[in-house]
Enzyme design. Structure first.
Site, PDB file in Angstrom:
ATOM      1  CG  ASP A 355      -9.676   9.220   7.843  1.00 49.24           C
ATOM      2  OD1 ASP A 355      -8.680   8.631   8.299  1.00 49.24           O
ATOM      3  OD2 ASP A 355     -10.840   8.832   8.058  1.00 49.24           O
ATOM      4  CG  ASP A 471      -7.942   4.417  13.553  1.00 50.99           C
ATOM      5  OD1 ASP A 471      -8.270   3.342  14.082  1.00 50.99           O
ATOM      6  OD2 ASP A 471      -8.152   4.665  12.357  1.00 50.99           O
ATOM      7  CB  CYS A 472      -6.243   2.259  18.750  1.00 53.16           C
ATOM      8  SG  CYS A 472      -5.304   0.997  19.622  1.00 53.16           S
ATOM      9  CG  ASP A 539     -11.576  -0.203   8.909  1.00 54.81           C
ATOM     10  OD1 ASP A 539     -12.148   0.755   9.459  1.00 54.81           O
ATOM     11  OD2 ASP A 539     -10.352  -0.409   9.005  1.00 54.81           O
TER      12      ASP A 539
END
EC number: 3.2.1.22
Length: 726
Positions: A355, A471-472, A539
């Site tokens: 990550d 991701d954004c 999340d």
């Protein structure tokens, strides 16, 4: 009759003399959207619902509605223009090159094309009789799935630019005594919170002005129930969704004659679009399906459509994973990651995912304040680079994936210093950050090349890279492009630039699995999912909360697209957390080395069980049996197409007052004549099941009487495998 032949019959039927009424029915397996052209060359919607056995009777529909005179003559227009006869919310509003703000759209012609045995494309051409301005409407119908995608193409040949002030993709009309709206709201870690209300007169608007991560507060999916609120297995309900990853706007107008008008498209907020002569403006698709059998039937149609036609590799497979985020956060080195690679193999999942935090040297990515934009390996953490980790993964018998956020930049980065003109920010305003970052200007082709290059460089150097987590994490403040001359084009051209990058990536790397993350469900829509194999719903990985979040997403997206990870969030045991994550695409984000022996043993066995049943979860029909919002038990069933096997997930969501599964839960979707065994799987080591798996039950019994999974405070999650008895 095959559908291809049906298309031909419809085509012949609908092409008639415009002097009289001409009917254009768009028929699917169960439904019909019926359009009508009249002597004034207007095109109106006259019906949407369960189709008639005799399509010749569609011509008699209009006479059955005894409504007062329509003051505008355009209440039911398929694409209502503004500035002429129309007095309701328009689908399109423009200013002609000569400054005139009025628009009238008249029927020119239409064609029907059979794309294949299941898919048809209707094109209807409309033109202003005074100005050289044209709109072509597209209706792409998927016969078996009862799904329609609708969009428009707008062009002109006027002497100068035409300004588009509003440019909807679709303008639907529904008739019913009452309408009920199911909509969703949320925030980070609180995605997909449902609300239901009766629609009252006036306009209700669902929209986003966030620019990117546009679904953060309000997703662009909704349901409309006709007559009364639809239930899981009964009621008339329409599902709608925008296929657009930027600002959207959906107007729901209940007009003075009690008809509901749905105007859906890109949000025209701060976005008047200057269209040059000869240029074609294409709107994104608006997707919808209708069912008279309730919400469950509508969702299964949409899921089947998505797997077959929209989600990347929707009929394929997916990889299970171990993520390092909650094990290390930003604090790792090669040795820590090498140990985690061994844990990946030990656990039994398909690959390891590295990550955030692996990049940046001048401004190392040791927290979320620096490094975004500088996509070189951090030499202190990874002196031998990503390549050594990919090789080490290969050596231990697993694979390697990586996290990126290539659309974003930290002000504390080399990229920001070298290319401030690439950053979305107002030149005369103070910078305002969302999560300490800003967007790169994807309307700029140079930025598009850079973002593509981030991905391309990773794969060029590491051909065995197995997975990308994309991701954004930010929304757009102080929207401004140093590249664009016309700032009102920014919100639209930004998203078009994103799609251009994704198209290039998929042209070169068509099969690499990619997760659409966006801080959770911030960018979940079917335009984006054309390029991604899965999305990250939230999340929030607390398993109790995830039951509710995943439940609501399941109305619009199939299980194969939902990434669900086992983490340390929540107070529930590892079995509960794993059972919940198995309802989609399973992953783990835990410290394997710290698992007690029995917990590790359980996870290893659960992964084996998952691999045994995952095709049924991913490709089977989904039935919601007990709703966690109204019951103390949540129960979800997946059944394969042959109705020979299934998986039932059962969870205790309310443990007050000794709640349990007091009554049998009625199953659905089975073959009433088949006999089935039911066996409990995912048992924790040292425990025994209370389910007698030697008994057989007919599908008839299971659907009419039901089956009790024996859920209670000592058995808070129960996973059952259903198989046809031989």
């Amino acid at each position: 009759m095959k559908h291809g032949a049906l298309v031909l019959a419809v085509s012949l039927f609908t092409i008639g003399n415009i002097k009289a009424q001409s009917i254009i029915p768009i028929e699917t397996a169960h439904n019909a959207l019926v359009l009508e052209t009249n002597a004034k060359k207007d095109v109106n919607t006259i019906f949407f619902g369960r189709k008639l056995a005799n399509k010749q009777e569609y011509a008699q529909i209009t006479a059955q509605y005894k409504q007062t005179e329509d003051y505008t003559g355009q209440l039911n227009s398929v694409y209502t223009p503004s500035g002429s006869r129309n007095l309701v919310e328009p689908a399109i509003s423009i200013t002609h090159a000569d400054g005139n703000n009025s628009l009238d759209l008249k029927y020119v012609d239409h064609t029907v094309t059979a794309v294949d045995d299941n898919v048809s494309l209707l094109k209807i051409r409309l033109k202003d009789p005074v100005y050289n301005f044209e709109v072509t409407m597209f209706y792409k119908s998927f016969y078996k799935q009862d799904v329609i995608e609708q969009w428009t193409e707008i062009k002109h040949a006027e002497k100068g630019a035409v300004v588009l002030h509003k440019y909807a993709s679709a303008n639907l009309h529904l008739k019913s005594p009452h309408f009920w709206l199911n909509q969703y709201h949320g925030d980070w870690a609180k995605e997909m919170q449902p609300e239901q209300s009766e629609i009252t007169h006036g306009i209700k608007t669902l929209d986003s002005k966030l620019g990117t991560r546009a679904n953060l507060f309000q997703p662009s999916v909704f349901m409309i129930s006709l007559d009364k609120p639809a239930e899981e297995n009964e009621g008339n309900v329409l599902y709608g969704a925008m296929e657009w990853s930027g600002n959207f706007k959906i107007d729901l107008e209940l007009d003075y004659q009690d008809n509901l008008r749905i105007i859906a498209g890109m949000n025209n907020y701060a976005s008047p679009y200057s269209l040059k002569a000869g240029e074609v403006f294409i709107t994104p698709a608006f997707l919808y399906t209708f069912s008279d059998q309730g919400k469950g039937d509508a969702s299964r149609k949409l899921q089947d459509w998505a797997r077959n036609y929209k989600i990347l590799d929707g009929k394929g497979s997916r990889l299970t994973l171990l993520n390092n985020w909650e094990a290390t956060y930003f604090d790792f080195n090669e040795q820590k990651l090498a140990d985690l690679l061994k844990d990946t193999k030990k656990l039994g999942v398909d690959f390891f995912l590295l990550d955030d935090g692996w990049f940046g040297n001048k401004y190392p990515r040791n927290d979320d304040h620096a490094g975004l934009g500088d996509w070189q390996e951090n030499k202190k953490k990874l002196p031998n680079g990503i390549a050594s980790l990919v090789k080490e993964a290969d050596n231990v018998g697993t694979r390697f994936g990586i996290w990126i956020e290539p659309e974003m930049v930290n002000p504390k980065s080399e990229l920001y210093e070298k290319h401030p003109d690439w950053v979305v920010k107002q030149p005369n305003r103070p910078e305002y950050y969302f999560r300490n970052q800003l967007e790169l200007d994807l309307s700029n082709p140079k930025v598009q090349d850079f973002v593509f290059g981030v991905v391309d460089d990773l794969f060029t150097k590491n051909p065995k890279l197995a997975y990308i987590k994309w991701d954004c994490n930010a929304v757009i403040y102080n929207a401004y492009s140093a590249h664009l001359k016309n700032q009102s084009h920014f919100y639209i051209d930004y998203v078009r630039g994103l799609y251009s990058v994704l198209q290039r990536i998929r042209a070169k790397y068509p099969t690499v699995p990619m997760m659409l993350c966006s801080g959770g469900g911030g960018r979940v829509d079917y335009a984006a999912l054309q390029y991604f194999t899965e999305f990250w719903p939230s999340d929030n990985t607390d398993p109790l909360e995830r039951i509710f979040i995943q439940w609501e997403y399941s109305y619009f997206y199939p299980a194969i697209s939902s990434s669900n990870h086992v983490t340390d969030w929540g107070k529930q045991p590892i079995k509960f957390r794993t059972d919940v994550a198995m309802m989609g695409k399973l992953g783990f984000d835990i410290v394997v080395s710290k698992l007690p022996e029995k917990e590790l043993q359980f996870c290893q066995e659960a992964i084996k069980n998952y691999n045994d049943v995952k095709q049924t979860i991913w490709q089977g029909e989904q039935y919601r049996l007990a709703n966690p919002r109204t019951c103390s038990i949540a129960s979800m069933l997946y059944v394969n197409a042959q109705k020979t096997n299934g998986v039932i997930f059962n969870y205790l969501v309310n443990n007050r007052y000794g709640e349990n599964s007091k009554y049998p839960i009625k199953l659905n979707g089975l073959d009433a004549t088949k006999k089935y065994h039911i066996k409990e799987i995912n048992l924790y080591p040292g425990t025994k099941s209370s389910i007698d798996d030697t008994k057989t039950y007919t599908g008839d019994f299971l659907m009419k009487v039901g089956f009790n999974p024996n859920v209670d405070a000592t058995r808070t999650s129960v996973v059952l495998k259903l198989e046809e008895a031989k």
